[in-house]
Design an enzyme around this catalytic site. Structure first.
Site, short mmCIF file in Angstrom:
data_model
loop_
_atom_site.label_atom_id
_atom_site.label_comp_id
_atom_site.label_asym_id
_atom_site.label_seq_id
_atom_site.Cartn_x
_atom_site.Cartn_y
_atom_site.Cartn_z
N GLU A 21 0.83 -1.21 0.00
CA GLU A 21 0.00 0.00 0.00
C GLU A 21 0.87 1.25 0.00
O GLU A 21 2.06 1.21 0.30
CB GLU A 21 -0.93 -0.01 1.21
CG GLU A 21 -0.20 -0.03 2.53
CD GLU A 21 -0.85 0.83 3.57
OE1 GLU A 21 -1.31 1.94 3.24
OE2 GLU A 21 -0.88 0.41 4.75
N LYS A 82 -5.16 10.87 0.51
CA LYS A 82 -5.33 9.52 1.05
C LYS A 82 -6.62 8.96 0.49
O LYS A 82 -7.70 9.50 0.75
CB LYS A 82 -5.39 9.60 2.58
CG LYS A 82 -5.76 8.30 3.29
CD LYS A 82 -5.85 8.51 4.81
CE LYS A 82 -6.53 7.34 5.50
NZ LYS A 82 -6.75 7.59 6.94
N VAL A 102 -5.36 0.43 2.84
CA VAL A 102 -5.49 -1.03 2.75
C VAL A 102 -6.72 -1.38 1.92
O VAL A 102 -6.67 -2.25 1.03
CB VAL A 102 -5.61 -1.64 4.17
CG1 VAL A 102 -6.06 -3.10 4.10
CG2 VAL A 102 -4.28 -1.54 4.91
N ASP A 134 -17.03 5.84 13.60
CA ASP A 134 -15.80 5.74 12.82
C ASP A 134 -15.27 4.31 12.79
O ASP A 134 -14.67 3.83 13.75
CB ASP A 134 -14.74 6.69 13.40
CG ASP A 134 -13.52 6.81 12.48
OD1 ASP A 134 -13.48 6.10 11.46
OD2 ASP A 134 -12.62 7.60 12.79
N SER A 136 -13.04 1.88 10.05
CA SER A 136 -12.27 1.93 8.81
C SER A 136 -12.95 1.16 7.69
O SER A 136 -13.49 0.07 7.90
CB SER A 136 -10.88 1.34 9.04
OG SER A 136 -10.16 1.34 7.84
N ALA A 137 -12.89 1.74 6.50
CA ALA A 137 -13.40 1.03 5.31
C ALA A 137 -12.53 -0.18 4.98
O ALA A 137 -12.90 -0.99 4.12
CB ALA A 137 -13.47 1.98 4.12
N ASP A 138 -11.39 -0.33 5.66
CA ASP A 138 -10.58 -1.55 5.49
C ASP A 138 -11.43 -2.77 5.80
O ASP A 138 -11.31 -3.81 5.14
CB ASP A 138 -9.37 -1.56 6.45
CG ASP A 138 -8.30 -0.53 6.08
OD1 ASP A 138 -8.45 0.14 5.04
OD2 ASP A 138 -7.33 -0.40 6.85
N LYS A 155 -4.28 -1.54 14.21
CA LYS A 155 -3.55 -0.49 14.93
C LYS A 155 -4.04 -0.38 16.38
O LYS A 155 -5.24 -0.46 16.64
CB LYS A 155 -3.69 0.83 14.17
CG LYS A 155 -2.74 0.87 12.97
CD LYS A 155 -2.74 2.21 12.29
CE LYS A 155 -3.81 2.27 11.27
NZ LYS A 155 -3.48 1.64 9.99
N1 PSU Z 1 -0.40 0.60 8.61
C1 PSU Z 1 0.63 1.39 9.02
N2 PSU Z 1 0.55 2.72 8.74
C2 PSU Z 1 -0.51 3.28 8.06
C3 PSU Z 1 -1.58 2.44 7.64
C4 PSU Z 1 -1.48 1.10 7.94
O1 PSU Z 1 1.60 0.91 9.63
O2 PSU Z 1 -0.50 4.50 7.81
C5 PSU Z 1 -2.76 3.06 6.88
C6 PSU Z 1 -3.38 2.04 5.93
O3 PSU Z 1 -3.40 2.61 4.63
C7 PSU Z 1 -4.78 1.85 6.45
C8 PSU Z 1 -5.07 3.19 6.99
O4 PSU Z 1 -5.68 1.43 5.46
O5 PSU Z 1 -3.86 3.48 7.70
C9 PSU Z 1 -6.31 3.21 7.87
O6 PSU Z 1 -6.89 4.47 7.83
P1 PSU Z 1 -8.39 4.69 8.36
O7 PSU Z 1 -8.32 4.34 9.81
O8 PSU Z 1 -8.70 6.15 8.11
O9 PSU Z 1 -9.28 3.78 7.57
MN MN Z 2 -12.32 6.47 9.69
#
Ligand code: PSU
Ligand code: MN
Length: 295
Positions: A21, A82, A102, A134, A136-138, A155
């Site tokens: 990614e 992003k 992701v 909130d 994630s769309a992941d 995370k």
């Molecule tokens: N893993 C990491 N660093 C990052 C990410 C993942 O070590 O920055 C990123 C990935 O692209 C993941 C995103 O999809 O963080 C998640 O963002 P959000 O919570 O807004 O969906």
């Molecule tokens: Mn989000």
């Protein structure tokens, strides 16, 4: 989609490929470390027997595999947005440059016929999601994509328990690599147990094959690979508490939340979280390459 020559060749010859990614490069790691790590990670994939395909949009064109100049553009340009899955079509039509999360990376990788993907930590359900909504769309992306994704769990800034429940709801399989403890990104152990442990890339490839036999290949498989040298737990917990407060104080919402918290960690830990994040992405890329080769 535009394919890098080495990726095209690997696809045509059915050789192992690992998708990588780009949001971690543009929004997850500070400059100039981001570019160095992006390059190193590609080398690690090659050294472990697979072809790297870093995915991003440049001026509207989705690229499956980047040249060194393109990698540098993603790392250093200020106009790189992003992009999650919902942003892809808009970014293409508007000719924007976008680093893919992701969710968006898996989407494009699956479309390209790539089966294995490496990242740092997955997105998931945020703390306080019962009010903020909130998530994630992941999660929803992986609920409908044929992908095997290597990560250090989700995370640690997230609500891990709620995320694990969502993974179950979405029929996303989770196996621990050489562990039954679900990893906690910066921490080796999130405190949650896993049902299944796998010990070799071959074992993972066998599960990938079974997914086709069971007809569950449209739900991703997560290979949770714990970091070896974790962040100091007390420092981690302190920064997490303060970082979440700082996000509220700075009125951070939506897609800014994750980059804000990661940057908070990297700055406030004076590089300690950065060291761990780099170790995570390197180790996940190596394992992903071995899985792709076994597959
Ligand atoms: N893993 C990491 N660093 C990052 C990410 C993942 O070590 O920055 C990123 C990935 O692209 C993941 C995103 O999809 O963080 C998640 O963002 P959000 O919570 O807004 O969906
Ligand atoms: Mn989000």
């Amino acid at each position: 989609m535009k394919f890098a020559p080495e990726v095209k060749k690997a696809l045509n010859n059915k050789k192992p490929i690992v998708a990588l990614e780009s949001t971690i490069i543009s929004h997850g790691l500070p400059r100039p470390t981001n570019l160095e790590v992006a390059r190193e990670v590609e080398e690690i994939v090659r050294a472990n027997g697979a072809t790297p395909a870093t995915i991003a949009l440049l001026d509207g064109t989705p690229h499956i595999g980047l040249t060194d100049d393109q990698l540098e553009a993603i790392a250093n340009r200020d106009d790189v947005i992003k992009a999650s899955t919902r942003d892809l079509a808009i970014a293409q039509a508007k000719k924007l440059s976008a680093a893919t999360t992701v969710a968006a990376t898996s989407h494009l990788a699956a479309k390209a016929g790539i089966k294995v993907f490496a990242t740092g930590g997955l997105g998931g359900v945020h703390r306080g999601a019962n009010e903020s909504f909130d998530e994630s769309a992941d999660l929803t992306a992986l609920a409908q994509l044929d992908m095997t994704i290597v990560c250090a769990g989700v995370k640690s800034i997230l609500d891990v328990a709620a995320t694990l429940e969502r993974l179950e709801t979405y029929a996303i399989g989770v196996v621990g690599y050489k562990t039954k403890h679900f990893p906690g990104f910066y921490l080796t152990d999130s405190g949650f147990e896993l049902e299944y442990q796998v010990d070799t890339p071959a074992e993972i490839a066998a599960i990938m094959k079974s997914r086709y036999e069971m007809g569950t290949q449209q739900n991703s498989l997560i290979v949770a690979n714990p970091v070896v040298n974790q962040m100091d737990k007390a420092l981690h917990d302190r920064l997490l508490e303060n970082g979440l407060k700082a996000a509220v104080a700075n009125d951070i919402h939506g897609k800014e939340t994750t980059p804000f918290l990661l940057e908070y960690f990297h700055t406030e830990s004076k590089g300690e979280s950065l060291r761990v994040n780099i170790e995570i992405i390197k180790s996940n890329s190596a394992l992903a390459a071995q899985i792709a080769a076994a597959w």
